[in-house]
Design an enzyme around this catalytic site. Sequence first.
Site, PDB file in Angstrom:
ATOM      1  N   THR A 105      34.030  36.213  32.156  1.00  0.00           N
ATOM      2  CA  THR A 105      34.287  35.443  33.379  1.00  0.00           C
ATOM      3  C   THR A 105      33.235  35.793  34.418  1.00  0.00           C
ATOM      4  O   THR A 105      32.713  36.909  34.423  1.00  0.00           O
ATOM      5  CB  THR A 105      35.690  35.718  33.947  1.00  0.00           C
ATOM      6  OG1 THR A 105      35.872  34.937  35.140  1.00  0.00           O
ATOM      7  CG2 THR A 105      35.910  37.175  34.307  1.00  0.00           C
ATOM      8  N   GLY A 156      37.708  37.736  41.102  1.00  0.00           N
ATOM      9  CA  GLY A 156      39.156  37.928  41.223  1.00  0.00           C
ATOM     10  C   GLY A 156      39.809  38.051  39.861  1.00  0.00           C
ATOM     11  O   GLY A 156      40.616  38.944  39.601  1.00  0.00           O
ATOM     12  N   ASP A 168      40.978  30.773  31.182  1.00  0.00           N
ATOM     13  CA  ASP A 168      40.858  29.506  31.895  1.00  0.00           C
ATOM     14  C   ASP A 168      42.209  29.252  32.544  1.00  0.00           C
ATOM     15  O   ASP A 168      43.257  29.426  31.915  1.00  0.00           O
ATOM     16  CB  ASP A 168      40.478  28.350  30.975  1.00  0.00           C
ATOM     17  CG  ASP A 168      39.931  27.186  31.791  1.00  0.00           C
ATOM     18  OD1 ASP A 168      38.841  27.341  32.396  1.00  0.00           O
ATOM     19  OD2 ASP A 168      40.605  26.146  31.891  1.00  0.00           O
ATOM     20  N   GLY A 181      41.313  32.867  45.216  1.00  0.00           N
ATOM     21  CA  GLY A 181      41.513  31.449  44.917  1.00  0.00           C
ATOM     22  C   GLY A 181      42.639  30.814  45.731  1.00  0.00           C
ATOM     23  O   GLY A 181      42.686  30.910  46.955  1.00  0.00           O
ATOM     24  N   TYR A 182      43.556  30.166  45.011  1.00  0.00           N
ATOM     25  CA  TYR A 182      44.650  29.416  45.633  1.00  0.00           C
ATOM     26  C   TYR A 182      45.882  30.290  45.921  1.00  0.00           C
ATOM     27  O   TYR A 182      46.936  29.758  46.280  1.00  0.00           O
ATOM     28  CB  TYR A 182      45.058  28.245  44.719  1.00  0.00           C
ATOM     29  CG  TYR A 182      43.953  27.235  44.495  1.00  0.00           C
ATOM     30  CD1 TYR A 182      43.729  26.195  45.400  1.00  0.00           C
ATOM     31  CD2 TYR A 182      43.113  27.308  43.380  1.00  0.00           C
ATOM     32  CE1 TYR A 182      42.720  25.261  45.196  1.00  0.00           C
ATOM     33  CE2 TYR A 182      42.100  26.379  43.163  1.00  0.00           C
ATOM     34  CZ  TYR A 182      41.909  25.366  44.074  1.00  0.00           C
ATOM     35  OH  TYR A 182      40.901  24.437  43.869  1.00  0.00           O
ATOM     36  N   ARG A 237      48.792  34.907  34.455  1.00  0.00           N
ATOM     37  CA  ARG A 237      47.837  35.739  33.693  1.00  0.00           C
ATOM     38  C   ARG A 237      48.573  36.903  33.018  1.00  0.00           C
ATOM     39  O   ARG A 237      48.284  37.247  31.878  1.00  0.00           O
ATOM     40  CB  ARG A 237      46.754  36.244  34.667  1.00  0.00           C
ATOM     41  CG  ARG A 237      45.550  36.879  34.007  1.00  0.00           C
ATOM     42  CD  ARG A 237      44.345  36.915  34.931  1.00  0.00           C
ATOM     43  NE  ARG A 237      43.836  35.584  35.201  1.00  0.00           N
ATOM     44  CZ  ARG A 237      44.038  34.914  36.360  1.00  0.00           C
ATOM     45  NH1 ARG A 237      44.689  35.465  37.358  1.00  0.00           N
ATOM     46  NH2 ARG A 237      43.556  33.705  36.500  1.00  0.00           N
TER      47      ARG A 237
HETATM   48  P1  ITT Z   1      35.165  31.583  34.898  1.00  0.00           P
HETATM   49  O1  ITT Z   1      35.164  30.229  34.245  1.00  0.00           O
HETATM   50  O2  ITT Z   1      33.841  32.245  34.945  1.00  0.00           O
HETATM   51  O3  ITT Z   1      36.250  32.478  34.337  1.00  0.00           O
HETATM   52  P2  ITT Z   1      36.136  30.078  37.188  1.00  0.00           P
HETATM   53  O4  ITT Z   1      36.459  30.493  38.601  1.00  0.00           O
HETATM   54  O5  ITT Z   1      35.203  28.915  36.998  1.00  0.00           O
HETATM   55  O6  ITT Z   1      35.582  31.382  36.458  1.00  0.00           O
HETATM   56  P3  ITT Z   1      38.238  28.534  35.908  1.00  0.00           P
HETATM   57  O7  ITT Z   1      37.295  27.520  35.403  1.00  0.00           O
HETATM   58  O8  ITT Z   1      39.316  29.023  34.973  1.00  0.00           O
HETATM   59  O9  ITT Z   1      37.487  29.839  36.416  1.00  0.00           O
HETATM   60  O10 ITT Z   1      38.912  27.958  37.212  1.00  0.00           O
HETATM   61  C1  ITT Z   1      40.154  28.440  37.657  1.00  0.00           C
HETATM   62  C2  ITT Z   1      40.310  28.120  39.121  1.00  0.00           C
HETATM   63  O11 ITT Z   1      41.666  28.350  39.513  1.00  0.00           O
HETATM   64  C3  ITT Z   1      39.429  29.019  39.981  1.00  0.00           C
HETATM   65  O12 ITT Z   1      39.045  28.298  41.113  1.00  0.00           O
HETATM   66  C4  ITT Z   1      40.358  30.155  40.333  1.00  0.00           C
HETATM   67  O13 ITT Z   1      40.003  30.799  41.528  1.00  0.00           O
HETATM   68  C5  ITT Z   1      41.718  29.457  40.399  1.00  0.00           C
HETATM   69  N1  ITT Z   1      42.730  30.404  39.923  1.00  0.00           N
HETATM   70  C6  ITT Z   1      42.915  30.803  38.634  1.00  0.00           C
HETATM   71  N2  ITT Z   1      43.835  31.779  38.580  1.00  0.00           N
HETATM   72  C7  ITT Z   1      44.207  32.014  39.846  1.00  0.00           C
HETATM   73  C8  ITT Z   1      45.087  32.937  40.433  1.00  0.00           C
HETATM   74  O14 ITT Z   1      45.722  33.846  39.733  1.00  0.00           O
HETATM   75  N3  ITT Z   1      45.219  32.902  41.761  1.00  0.00           N
HETATM   76  C9  ITT Z   1      44.548  32.008  42.496  1.00  0.00           C
HETATM   77  N4  ITT Z   1      43.679  31.122  42.039  1.00  0.00           N
HETATM   78  C10 ITT Z   1      43.509  31.117  40.712  1.00  0.00           C
END
Ligand code: ITT
Length: 237
Positions: free
Chosen positions: A37, A41, A98, A183-184, A219
């Site tokens: 990743t 976070g 993901d 993130g969210y 997760r």
């Molecule tokens: P990688 O692909 O490199 O792992 P990414 O940020 O692009 O990183 P994703 O494509 O899986 O990852 O996108 C997931 C989105 O949802 C990303 O913007 C995260 O910050 C958000 N997200 C995922 N899990 C979260 C969590 O536990 N709390 C808050 N936001 C989350």
Amino acid sequence: MVRHASGNRGVTPSKLCLPTPGFKVKAKLQGQIVIATHNEGKLAEMRDLLAPYGIKTLSSGELGLPEPEETGETFAANAILKARAAAQLSRLPAFADDSGLCIDALNGEPGIHSARYARDAGGFDQAMQKLEEALAAGPHKPPFKAHFGCALALAFPDGKAKAFEGRVFGELVFPPRGHLGFGYDPIFRPEGFDQTFGEMTREEKHSIPADGSPGLSHRARAFQLFAKSCLDGRTSN
Ligand code: ITT
């Protein structure tokens, strides 16, 4: 584009993101793995989750691995695609996530597009505001039901891969609350809790209960299935 190791040139992205049918991880995972990743976070949470199992981790960033294009249509397909790309390039087992926020009133969006939604909005503060506006402009009234979904995939350099999925259901909270997490997290309040994920510590959000009951976060729940299938017992707490 996904950068394939030479043995996989010509393999289409859709083939790259299918799980390996009937694949079981026979020997429990040991030694060193790549956490595939680029999201700090997630990386912190995945390292916390793996820490008790005595597994050494390297991140995509530390290895200078590129970010593959996410062409899958599900969390599992994208997690497998990311894990396979990292395993093939590093020649080590790789573990990828993901995940995303799925909002009922928006037909499950942003879902697998959660990262892109935030990028297009100019950051998470703007993305959360944009979601609030989209919901206010729509026909639905609060409470806005939502869930976080997560697929964790393990892949090996030979291309074998498997995914494990977890979800946590709850409601959206506006304005966003809390500065913990990432993130969210500040707009998501899990069912049965007063605090948003943004107001919870990392431990509260994703620690694994010692009695084997489900963890709280998407997760943590995916990780419990992964640990049962692929990891030996914990070496520490
Ligand atoms: P990688 O692909 O490199 O792992 P990414 O940020 O692009 O990183 P994703 O494509 O899986 O990852 O996108 C997931 C989105 O949802 C990303 O913007 C995260 O910050 C958000 N997200 C995922 N899990 C979260 C969590 O536990 N709390 C808050 N936001 C989350």
